[in-house]
Design an enzyme around this catalytic site. Structure first.
Site, PDB file in Angstrom:
ATOM      1  N   ASP A 140      -7.439   8.170  -1.790  1.00 31.22           N
ATOM      2  CA  ASP A 140      -7.543   7.718  -3.185  1.00 31.22           C
ATOM      3  C   ASP A 140      -8.325   6.304  -3.199  1.00 31.22           C
ATOM      4  O   ASP A 140      -7.918   5.337  -3.850  1.00 31.22           O
ATOM      5  CB  ASP A 140      -6.099   7.632  -3.922  1.00 31.22           C
ATOM      6  CG  ASP A 140      -6.295   7.184  -5.317  1.00 31.22           C
ATOM      7  OD1 ASP A 140      -7.183   7.246  -5.892  1.00 31.22           O
ATOM      8  OD2 ASP A 140      -5.273   6.390  -5.514  1.00 31.22           O
ATOM      9  N   GLU A 380       0.485   8.320   4.943  1.00 30.52           N
ATOM     10  CA  GLU A 380       0.702   9.458   4.230  1.00 30.52           C
ATOM     11  C   GLU A 380       0.149  10.821   5.031  1.00 30.52           C
ATOM     12  O   GLU A 380      -0.540  11.621   4.297  1.00 30.52           O
ATOM     13  CB  GLU A 380       0.241   9.326   2.848  1.00 30.52           C
ATOM     14  CG  GLU A 380       0.771   8.136   2.096  1.00 30.52           C
ATOM     15  CD  GLU A 380       0.890   8.573   0.681  1.00 30.52           C
ATOM     16  OE1 GLU A 380       0.012   9.050   0.179  1.00 30.52           O
ATOM     17  OE2 GLU A 380       1.882   7.856  -0.054  1.00 30.52           O
ATOM     18  N   TYR A 437       7.064   6.851  -5.336  1.00 27.81           N
ATOM     19  CA  TYR A 437       6.675   6.929  -6.694  1.00 27.81           C
ATOM     20  C   TYR A 437       7.613   7.114  -7.658  1.00 27.81           C
ATOM     21  O   TYR A 437       7.382   7.835  -8.537  1.00 27.81           O
ATOM     22  CB  TYR A 437       5.380   7.282  -6.871  1.00 27.81           C
ATOM     23  CG  TYR A 437       4.147   6.476  -6.193  1.00 27.81           C
ATOM     24  CD1 TYR A 437       3.689   5.365  -6.771  1.00 27.81           C
ATOM     25  CD2 TYR A 437       3.962   6.625  -4.765  1.00 27.81           C
ATOM     26  CE1 TYR A 437       2.699   4.532  -6.167  1.00 27.81           C
ATOM     27  CE2 TYR A 437       2.664   5.756  -4.226  1.00 27.81           C
ATOM     28  CZ  TYR A 437       2.326   4.842  -5.158  1.00 27.81           C
ATOM     29  OH  TYR A 437       1.267   3.928  -4.424  1.00 27.81           O
ATOM     30  N   GLU A 472       4.503   1.223  -0.300  1.00 26.11           N
ATOM     31  CA  GLU A 472       3.965   1.592  -1.627  1.00 26.11           C
ATOM     32  C   GLU A 472       5.304   1.817  -2.755  1.00 26.11           C
ATOM     33  O   GLU A 472       5.921   2.614  -2.486  1.00 26.11           O
ATOM     34  CB  GLU A 472       2.833   2.685  -1.629  1.00 26.11           C
ATOM     35  CG  GLU A 472       1.670   2.146  -0.810  1.00 26.11           C
ATOM     36  CD  GLU A 472       0.866   3.621  -1.189  1.00 26.11           C
ATOM     37  OE1 GLU A 472       0.728   4.070  -1.796  1.00 26.11           O
ATOM     38  OE2 GLU A 472       0.088   3.514  -0.023  1.00 26.11           O
TER      39      GLU A 472
HETATM   40  C1  GCB Z   1      -0.395   6.670  -2.319  1.00 25.57           C
HETATM   41  C2  GCB Z   1      -1.635   6.339  -1.558  1.00 25.57           C
HETATM   42  C3  GCB Z   1      -2.599   5.528  -1.885  1.00 25.57           C
HETATM   43  C4  GCB Z   1      -3.103   5.628  -3.443  1.00 25.57           C
HETATM   44  C5  GCB Z   1      -1.486   5.788  -4.099  1.00 25.57           C
HETATM   45  C6  GCB Z   1      -1.662   6.040  -5.735  1.00 25.57           C
HETATM   46  O1  GCB Z   1       0.537   7.285  -2.053  1.00 25.57           O
HETATM   47  O2  GCB Z   1      -1.103   6.003  -0.495  1.00 25.57           O
HETATM   48  O3  GCB Z   1      -3.736   5.570  -1.343  1.00 25.57           O
HETATM   49  O4  GCB Z   1      -3.993   4.861  -4.228  1.00 25.57           O
HETATM   50  O5  GCB Z   1      -0.512   6.682  -3.581  1.00 25.57           O
HETATM   51  O6  GCB Z   1      -1.964   5.120  -6.573  1.00 25.57           O
HETATM   52  O7  GCB Z   1      -1.650   7.198  -6.043  1.00 25.57           O
END
Ligand code: GCB
Length: 577
Positions: A140, A380, A437, A472
């Protein structure tokens, strides 16, 4: 490769080329580009050994001098060099570099060369319409390319110093530093060690051995302190900086200099307007200044090793770094490569060799940096579709990193949101690093559910008796979008999102750090998941703080670097000013 290029464009180096000229075909160009310039070396230097060094070329490079290929390199985020003494002609020489930006199932980072896009799925063909080439990143961030870091021509005598390695251990108030100097040719090695004030503190003779610094001034988070080893070998001379500090995982704690450290920070991309992923040293200074303004102390070089100039700055400033390989997208059931049917990532992708190579090269480049406290093997990866296959892939890489690092720093892999109970790979690592997330991709808009899910997960990971941290967590946020009732994408939601996560993680003694996603907004491929890029930054792409940056500053300035999770916390350490 011998003659001049047809219709060349002016492109600045070092930088990504993509945003330097207009047009979709230029920005999204896929395949090779060629850089060319003339090179003339003054006569006075021609007696020396001449080396051409590239800080990084993304992703593949072939280097030609007067039409002869002198070097090739695959991998876009680490340096390579070539000696050109014998091939250089007197007078003008033509230097040509071909750059290949393609990513595939055999490269790191991983791309899909067989179709699909960020959302998965192939596009149906339309008669008479040329669809864009099917080359999509399985990651991403925008696939910026070019000669992104400095190109240097340096000289050494014919007998020269090849490498210097310094590893220190602390004994009371002194440091015992073991060193090794690799050389080519004949001569005696001499070392002279100076402190930051330039005072001589130790000397040594011979290509390997030990010296003592007493009393020693430790390198500390946010209080970097560097010694300089001046290495002499015949007519050659090289100055290597190093810091003295210890790093250790003990039970649920992550110790720096014997004290339990708490990571406060973020994942950071090398990304900025116009430069793309190209080096920008002003931005390096600015980002670390903002890091300190926030009360943070660390970042992860997501998702590739960052410029060595940045690593040097982190050494000086005392910024704690998690150093990550470009192994991102090692997942055949996710993003551009998802097909719906579970695939065996480790047979679909052929990245083991490049993976070993980047671990080797990253550790070779960064081994002497005191700022690096933890190596991240990958971001990931697919650790749960076939859990045993993942272990068979990652355990040898973990062992390799340990074997290669003279300091034996802790090693981790950054875990994706998944069916974590199935994961056998993360538990093998020294630190459990989680990208989560809850409250965004899962349970978006429902903080009660998000908090409960986070608790269930942390309860699970706590049973391992290892340090756990978030590498993250975040929410896309459009700067300037406000609502009194927090709703996804508003600045208020981002503030509430972080408050909700922090309420949970503060309850766990073995939770050793929070690195949110992301420091700043950054460019990505176009698609309905992204509005002009990824907007999870707490700063905009031009480094303006969103509301969340102020809220985090409130929190982080109250969290000490050490002993946050221990009962001794507030007694032992003064809160950050
Ligand atoms: C993740 C990735 C990262 C993305 C992020 C997102 O898990 O490691 O590269 O940018 O999520 O914002 O979805």
């Amino acid at each position: 490769m011998e003659g001049p290029l047809d219709h060349p464009l002016n492109i600045a180096v070092p930088a990504s080329y993509n945003d330097q000229q207009e047009g979709v075909n230029f920005r999204d160009h896929y395949g090779f580009v060629f850089y060319q310039r003339e090179l003339e070396v003054p006569k006075v230097l021609q007696e020396q050994r001449l080396v051409l060094r590239f800080g990084a070329v993304t992703h593949g490079a072939q280097v030609y001098l007067n039409g002869h290929r002198v070097a090739q390199h695959q991998g876009g985020f680490l340096p390579f060099e070539v000696e050109i003494t014998e091939v250089l002609r007197p007078g003008k020489n033509r230097l040509t570099v071909s750059v290949d930006n393609r990513v595939s199932q055999k490269t790191l980072p991983v791309g899909s060369d067989s179709g699909g896009n960020m959302l998965g799925g192939l596009l149906p063909e339309i008669p008479g319409i040329q669809l864009p080439p099917q080359n999509y990143p399985n990651f991403d961030f925008f696939n910026y390319a070019g000669i992104t870091r400095p190109v240097k021509l340096y000289t050494t005598p014919r007998d020269y110093i090849e490498d210097v390695t310094l590893v220190s251990r602390v004994e009371g108030n002194r440091a015992v530093v073991s060193y090794r100097v690799d050389t080519m040719g004949q001569g005696e090695v001499r070392l002279l060690i100076r402190d930051e004030e330039g005072k001589e503190v130790a000397q040594a003779v011979g290509d390997k051995g030990e010296f003592v610094i007493s009393p020693v001034h430790l390198w500390q988070p946010l209080a970097g302190y560097l010694y300089t080893a001046r290495v002499e070998f015949g007519e050659d001379c090289y100055e290597q900086t190093f810091g003295v500090r210890t790093v250790e995982v003990r039970g649920i704690e992550f110790l720096i200099n014997g004290k339990p450290f708490y990571f406060k920070g973020f994942g950071r991309h090398e990304d900025s307007p116009f430069h793309g992923r190209g080096i920008d040293e002003v931005l390096h200074v600015k980002d670390l200044s903002l890091l300190c303004w926030l009360g943070a102390n660390s970042f992860r070089t997501s998702h590739y090793p960052h410029a060595e100039e940045m690593m040097e700055l982190c050494d000086r400033e005392g910024i704690v770094v998690i150093d990550e390989t470009p192994a991102v997208g090692v997942h055949a059931n996710f993003g551009a490569m998802a097909t719906g049917t579970p695939q065996d990532t480790f047979s679909v992708l052929q990245v083991k060799e490049p993976h070993e190579e980047v671990i080797r090269d990253m550790i070779a480049r960064d081994k002497n940096h005191p700022c690096v406290v933890l190596w991240s093997l990958a971001n990931e990866s697919d650790t749960t579709t076939f859990p045993e296959k993942s272990v068979a892939y990652y355990k040898p890489l973990y062992d390799l990193a340990k074997a290669l690092d003279p300091e034996k720093r802790p090693v981790t892999i950054v875990g994706v949101q998944n069916e974590y109970q199935k994961d056998l790979t993360l538990p093998l690592m020294d630190v459990i690093c989680l990208n989560r997330y809850y409250g965004w991709y899962l349970y978006g808009g429902n903080f009660d559910a998000a908090k409960q899910a986070s608790k269930m997960e942390l309860d699970y990971w706590s049973t391992l008796g290892k340090p756990v941290m978030l590498t993250e967590y975040g929410a896309d946020t459009v700067a300037g979008l406000h609502l009194a009732t927090p709703t996804m994408f508003t600045e208020e939601y981002q503030v509430e999102f972080y408050a909700a996560v922090h309420e949970v993680v503060d309850q766990y003694p073995g939770f050793v750090g929070e690195q949110l996603w992301n420091f700043a907004d950054f460019a990505t491929i176009q698609g309905i998941m992204r509005v002009d890029g990824n907007k999870k930054g707490i700063f905009t792409r031009d480094r303006r703080p969103k509301m969340a940056a102020h809220a985090l500053r409130e929190r982080w300035r109250k969290i000490p670097n050490f002993y946050y999770k221990s009962s001794k916390a507030v007694k032992k350490e003064k809160l950050d000013e």
